[in-house]
Enzyme design. Structure first.
Site, PDB file in Angstrom:
ATOM      1  N   GLN A 701       0.815  -1.206   0.000  1.00 25.62           N
ATOM      2  CA  GLN A 701       0.000   0.000   0.000  1.00 25.62           C
ATOM      3  C   GLN A 701       0.851   1.260   0.000  1.00 25.62           C
ATOM      4  OE1 GLN A 701      -3.084   0.312  -0.543  1.00 25.62           O
ATOM      5  NE2 GLN A 701      -3.102   2.526  -0.284  1.00 25.62           N
ATOM      6  N   GLU A 702       1.991   1.232   0.682  1.00 24.79           N
ATOM      7  CA  GLU A 702       2.812   2.428   0.817  1.00 24.79           C
ATOM      8  C   GLU A 702       3.586   2.743  -0.455  1.00 24.79           C
ATOM      9  OE1 GLU A 702       3.066   4.635   3.063  1.00 24.79           O
ATOM     10  OE2 GLU A 702       2.194   3.834   4.894  1.00 24.79           O
ATOM     11  N   SER A 703       4.284   1.767  -1.019  1.00 21.86           N
ATOM     12  CA  SER A 703       5.201   2.042  -2.118  1.00 21.86           C
ATOM     13  C   SER A 703       5.101   1.076  -3.282  1.00 21.86           C
ATOM     14  CB  SER A 703       6.642   2.014  -1.603  1.00 21.86           C
ATOM     15  OG  SER A 703       6.984   0.706  -1.164  1.00 21.86           O
ATOM     16  N   TYR A 810      -6.843   3.823   3.770  1.00 18.50           N
ATOM     17  CA  TYR A 810      -5.534   3.179   3.936  1.00 18.50           C
ATOM     18  C   TYR A 810      -5.656   1.933   4.818  1.00 18.50           C
ATOM     19  CZ  TYR A 810      -0.774   2.523   5.700  1.00 18.50           C
ATOM     20  OH  TYR A 810       0.436   1.980   6.059  1.00 18.50           O
TER      21      TYR A 810
END
Length: 844
Positions: A701-703, A810
């Site tokens: 999800q982040e990168s 998120y």
């Protein structure tokens, strides 16, 4: 590096390496046209001349130069060997020599002008035995690229000579061939388009582009039609066509289209509108067109003094509004706003500038200065007719910060009572939320019902309906909540995530009615019908009474098997899934439109035209009910292009689309839940007693596993750590000599990210969703939300009450990813793979 072949004559024939340079004719200093046929090779009125069988000079020497150039250029990564001149030479060699050159040269590689691949491994292509590598197809691709490069270099006759045969021989790219032929006709007429005699031909090309089913060429088609109509003097029709091109995703560019819109308005006798279009074009068009637009605006400016001022201030206000909204406010921006207020004498522009200054002061937390400004703007707008929602929103935010609840409510109620139209939705929702927070669920329901009645079928109405459900859930009123949930289930689209949300909370209300069997049946339906979604994962975990995501015991060694994604590059993984057998997979799709679009996307990708390939994929999958096989191929193609982010997005759509009873192949799970850097992730996760699947879910999800990436806020690396947070974590871990660039190193980033995630879990008593929310929004914000909410709130209820939409989405996505990783790879901490059920219980 140049390879020069001296032919009989005065020209030097050469193969440009990277970058292409200049070759000049000896004695004259004039540029040489590389291997293109001369302009007189085209016979007007008699069609195009056939491809010449021989070139001037020694053909063997030229062929040798091509082959040597290929081998010498083979070491240059990511460079298209089809540099200007190569494709034209291939086309000119005739049917005998061309296949040998194409085979020796190899597949077309992407241009350096296309976005760089995220993976450092060499570009991979279908194996030599695949039909995509046939000499005939490669020759067609070379011919198309040669025509495109000739057109870009202004060699219109040569481009037309190469493009015209492709209408019959290269049907996969027929819309692009038609588009480029239209560009040739426009180019011969200069910036003002084709002569009137050529306009019918341009219109014919535009109509033939529209005839292509599912084409993404609507913008270019409208642009060609508008330019042709302008040359015929049909201003109103041209303006309508160019307006379509301006709003399209795929057109020459907004600046160029705006310039021709100005020409259309000037021709129609509307100089005010023409001046506005010219000024806007000068702000965004390429240099040549911008100069022409500025000259046109200056030409018609006399006599339009007021209009000139209004347009100038409109452009200024748009620029300042962008800067106030998207960047941190600086003192210099306030000085610009003050200077604008002193110079501006247009009332609506002054109000806009005052509102922007009040917004900037609010961002700087200078409440005492912002309050009188916003109050003055509000009074002026009321006197002018009706206040703008932007001003009301800023003013109510000021009152909220100062704790004036009743004044805030009165302001919003006056705004709603004035009949504000679509702008009133947010006012309704704020009033409803205030009533719900005060415990007045009946009053909140009245506001929510008002939104649903005034704006039926809109996103705002659906949002209000869900907030109405949640208002009853918050008040522990399962009777009303169940009634509104059943009403919502009748309104939402079948199979949507809204249905999953409604069914999940219907099961929770059934639990409140002490009906566990019916609740379990509903949860079982949700986890099968909506697998691959947040609510499907939550339903599965609730049925299994939770899953041990975090263990406080000594970590066990990871299993030896690598699973379906051992760490290959995303491009290689996508190519392995696509080839061989691409044609068979596309042939299984029932709809003709997606088949054509996918085939075209593949052809564009093989030629290195990734921007056009992405647009074709987007068009093929635009429909919400796109077939699962289309999504499968789109995911593999995006991975093959080197884009794990969008490939993963298509793969998740596939997982949500397939029927609940269907088995998802491991290859697709590898695209939906990739696991690069597996050894480092497992090592650092187990050091902190974390489930590696959880860390992989956060990274996805982040990168999306891109190690060198920065967010707009400044977060870096795999786990997106802010530099000041990284320095703080290094203090915990007693790591010396921290440097911001260290965050781009995967292992170092994982070491700090897993330590921070463990700290958040410990702070919030191993509550997974609270730890994830703090990872995104910060621990202080989560502590504040927890304090404001009811004591002992369940994790799923906490997620629904997160006030930041970004953080709420998120947390849902990471939990969804976690469920997918556990189902695909198993739990490292428990040492066993989570079995996927093979049957489901019917809903009672």
């Amino acid at each position: 590096m140049w390879i020069t072949s001296r032919a009989a004559g005065s020209r030097c024939r050469q193969i440009p390496a990277f970058p292409p340079s200049r070759c000049r004719e000896r004695g004259t200093g004039q540029p040489v046209s590389n291997l293109f046929p001369p302009a007189n090779a085209l016979s007007p009125g008699a069609g195009h001349a056939p491809l010449p069988r021989r070139l001037p000079g020694n053909v063997g020497t030229i062929v040798l130069g091509f082959v040597l150039g290929h081998f010498l250029l083979a070491g240059a990564p990511r460079v298209r060997a089809a540099a200007p001149g190569f494709a034209d030479g291939v086309a000119s060699l005739g049917d005998v020599a061309r296949p040998a050159i194409v085979v020796a040269r190899g597949p077309v590689r992407p241009s350096v002008s296309i976005e760089r691949l995220e993976d450092p491994r060499p570009w991979a292509f279908p194996p030599p035995g695949d039909p995509e590598r046939s000499a005939e197809k490669e020759a067609l691709r070379e011919q198309f690229l040669g025509a495109r490069e000739a057109l870009d270099h202004g060699k219109l006759d040569q481009a037309e000579w190469l493009l015209t045969p492709l209408l019959e021989t290269y049907p996969a790219l027929r819309p692009y061939v038609l588009r480029d032929l239209g560009r040739i006709l426009l180019g011969r007429g200069g910036l003002h388009g084709p002569a009137a005699v050529a306009a019918p031909a341009v219109l014919d090309l535009a109509d033939r582009m529209d005839a292509e089913p599912g084409s993404v060429q609507a913008g270019w088609s409208a642009y060609l039609r508008g330019r042709a109509l302008l040359s015929l003097g049909r201003a109103e029709e041209a303006e309508a066509a160019l307006s379509v091109a301006w709003s399209a995703r795929f057109s020459p560019g907004p600046g160029e289209v705006l310039y021709h819109l100005g020409r259309a308005c000037e021709l129609a006798g509307r100089p005010d509108d023409a001046y506005r279009y010219y000024r806007l074009s000068a702000e965004s068009a390429p240099e040549v067109i911008a100069r022409r637009a500025t000259a046109s605006a200056d030409r018609i400016a006399p006599g339009l003094t007021s209009q000139e001022k209004a347009v100038d201030w409109e452009v200024t206000c748009e620029d300042l509004s962008r800067r106030v909204s998207r960047r941190r406010v600086q003192e210099s921006l306030l000085e610009e706003l003050d200077a604008g207020l002193e110079a501006c004498d247009i009332p609506w522009c002054r109000r806009t500038l005052l509102r922007l200054k009040g917004k900037a002061l609010l961002k700087l937390d200078r409440m005492e200065e912002a309050e009188p400004l916003l109050e003055a703007v509000l009074k002026e707008e009321v006197a002018a007719g009706r206040p703008a929602w932007e001003t009301v929103a800023l003013w109510q935010k000021t009152l909220a910060r100062k704790g004036k609840r009743e004044a805030r409510r009165a302001l919003l109620e006056r705004f709603v009572a004035a009949g504000p139209g679509p702008d009133g939705v947010r006012a309704y929702l704020i009033l409803a939320a205030m009533s719900a927070n005060d415990g007045d669920s009946r009053r909140a329901e009245g506001y929510y019902r008002g939104v649903m009645a005034r704006f039926p079928g809109t996103e705002a109405a659906r949002d209000a309906h869900w907030r109405l459900v949640w208002a009853h859930v918050r008040q522990n009123d399962p009777i009303r909540a169940r009634r509104v949930l059943l009403e919502r289930l009748r309104a939402v689209e079948v199979g949507s995530e809204e249905e999953a949300q409604a069914r999940y909370w219907l099961a929770r209300t059934l639990e409140a009615f002490q009906q566990p069997e019916r609740a379990a049946a509903v949860l079982d339906d949700v986890r099968y019908r909506f697998r691959g979604t947040y609510y499907g994962v939550m339903a599965a975990w609730r049925l299994d009474e939770g899953f041990p995501v975090v263990r406080k015991r000594a970590p066990v060694p990871p299993p030896r098997q690598d699973g379906p994604y051992p760490g290959d590059s995303p491009a290689e993984l996508g190519i392995d899934l696509l080839f061989p057998g691409f044609a068979d997979r596309v042939g299984e799709i029932d709809a003709a439109g997606p088949r054509v679009l996918l085939e075209r996307a593949k052809e564009l990708w093989l030629m290195g035209l990734q921007t056009e390939a992405r647009l074709e994929l987007l068009e093929a999958t635009r429909q919400a009910d796109a077939p699962a096989q289309v999504l499968w191929i789109a995911a593999a193609l995006r991975f093959a292009m080197g884009s794990m982010y969008y490939g993963n997005w298509y793969a998740h759509r596939y997982v949500r689309t397939v029927d609940g009873d269907a088995e998802i192949p491991d290859t697709l799970l590898a695209l939906a839940y990739p696991f690069p850097y597996r050894q480092a992730i497992v090592k650092r996760s187990l050091e902190r007693g974390l489930e590696p699947a959880l860390v992989a879910a956060v990274i996805l999800q982040e990168s999306t596993f891109r190690p060198v990436i920065r967010s707009p806020a400044g977060a870096r690396g795999l786990m997106q750590i802010m530099p000041y947070t990284g320095r703080e974590i290094c203090g915990w871990l007693k790591i010396r000599h921290f440097r911001t660039r260290f965050l781009d190193e995967p292992d170092f980033n994982l070491r700090l990210g897993t330590a921070y995630l463990r700290a958040m879990l410990e702070r919030f008593d191993d509550s997974l969703v609270r730890a994830l929310a703090s990872y995104n929004a910060g621990p202080e914000a989560v502590a504040r939300w927890t304090k404001r909410q009811r004591r002992g709130l369940d994790d799923d209820m906490f997620v629904e009450e997160i006030p930041y939409r970004e953080t709420r989405d998120y947390v849902r996505k990471v939990v969804r990813n976690l469920g997918g990783y556990l189902a695909t790879y198993g739990s490292y901490l428990s040492g066993e793979r989570k079995a996927r059920p093979s049957s489901r219980t019917a809903m009672r």
